[in-house]
Design a protein around this motif. Structure first.
Motif, PDB file in Angstrom:
ATOM      1  N   VAL A  31       0.900  -0.910   0.036  1.00  0.00           N
ATOM      2  CA  VAL A  31      -0.013  -0.065   0.125  1.00  0.00           C
ATOM      3  C   VAL A  31       0.967   1.123   0.111  1.00  0.00           C
ATOM      4  O   VAL A  31       1.840   1.389   0.843  1.00  0.00           O
ATOM      5  CB  VAL A  31      -1.049   0.022   1.188  1.00  0.00           C
ATOM      6  N   PHE A  32       0.616   2.332  -0.874  1.00  0.00           N
ATOM      7  CA  PHE A  32       1.431   3.528  -1.118  1.00  0.00           C
ATOM      8  C   PHE A  32       0.401   4.596  -0.912  1.00  0.00           C
ATOM      9  O   PHE A  32      -0.806   4.638  -0.925  1.00  0.00           O
ATOM     10  CB  PHE A  32       1.836   3.575  -2.525  1.00  0.00           C
ATOM     11  N   LYS A  33       1.141   5.533  -0.185  1.00  0.00           N
ATOM     12  CA  LYS A  33       0.637   6.853   0.090  1.00  0.00           C
ATOM     13  C   LYS A  33       1.234   7.982  -0.323  1.00  0.00           C
ATOM     14  O   LYS A  33       2.732   7.856  -0.502  1.00  0.00           O
ATOM     15  CB  LYS A  33       0.134   6.953   1.553  1.00  0.00           C
ATOM     16  N   ILE A  34       0.596   9.180  -0.661  1.00  0.00           N
ATOM     17  CA  ILE A  34       1.444  10.272  -0.840  1.00  0.00           C
ATOM     18  C   ILE A  34       1.472  11.324   0.051  1.00  0.00           C
ATOM     19  O   ILE A  34       0.358  11.438   0.956  1.00  0.00           O
ATOM     20  CB  ILE A  34       0.545  11.262  -2.271  1.00  0.00           C
ATOM     21  N   GLU A  35       2.806  11.491   0.833  1.00  0.00           N
ATOM     22  CA  GLU A  35       2.913  12.376   1.931  1.00  0.00           C
ATOM     23  C   GLU A  35       2.791  13.528   1.533  1.00  0.00           C
ATOM     24  O   GLU A  35       3.482  14.138   0.644  1.00  0.00           O
ATOM     25  CB  GLU A  35       4.416  12.103   2.362  1.00  0.00           C
TER      26      GLU A  35
END
Length: 139
Positions: A31-35
């Motif tokens: 799972v990837f997120k944008i900081e």
């Protein structure tokens, strides 16, 4: 490398862990997120090889956008074992408009960084990404 449309960069760790998922099968999903602070795509969660699709779904926040990849193992109608890597653009209706815009404008650039994705699915709720739907796309 920053995305010209959104100014997003992709952390090298994202590419490295994806390669491990693809080649070594060290992970079931990522799972990837944008900081917001760094304007960078980073890893939020690495799913162990023993985790399943339900574990993957539980790792997606109900009110925030995410990108994810999932390595789906399945059996074809000819009884052949196969595996396909799905890219998910998770964008719940309840997430913030700004977040939806950032994720939408960065998606294609981020996807290009992950060579080997075979199928893509966009979802705004868990019903749109049920295991049955995912399996039907894989066959």
């Amino acid at each position: 490398m920053a995305n010209a449309a959104s100014g997003m960069a992709v952390n090298n760790e994202c590419k490295l862990k994806f390669l491990e998922l693809k080649a070594k099968r060290n992970y079931r999903f990522i799972v990837f997120k944008i900081e917001d602070k760094t304007h960078q795509v980073v890893i939020e969660k690495l799913g162990k090889p023993t985790e399943n699709y339900a574990d993957f779904q539980k790792s997606l926040p109900a009110n925030e956008c995410r990108y994810a990849v999932y390595d789906l193992d399945f059996t074809t109608v000819e009884n052949c074992q196969k595996s396909k890597i799905f890219f998910f653009a998770w964008c719940p209706d309840s997430s913030r408009v700004r977040s939806k815009m950032i994720y939408a404008s960065s998606k294609e650039t981020f996807k290009r960084e992950l060579e080997g994705i075979q199928l893509e699915l966009q979802a705004t709720d868990f019903g749109e990404m049920s295991l049955d739907i995912v399996k039907s796309r894989a066959l």
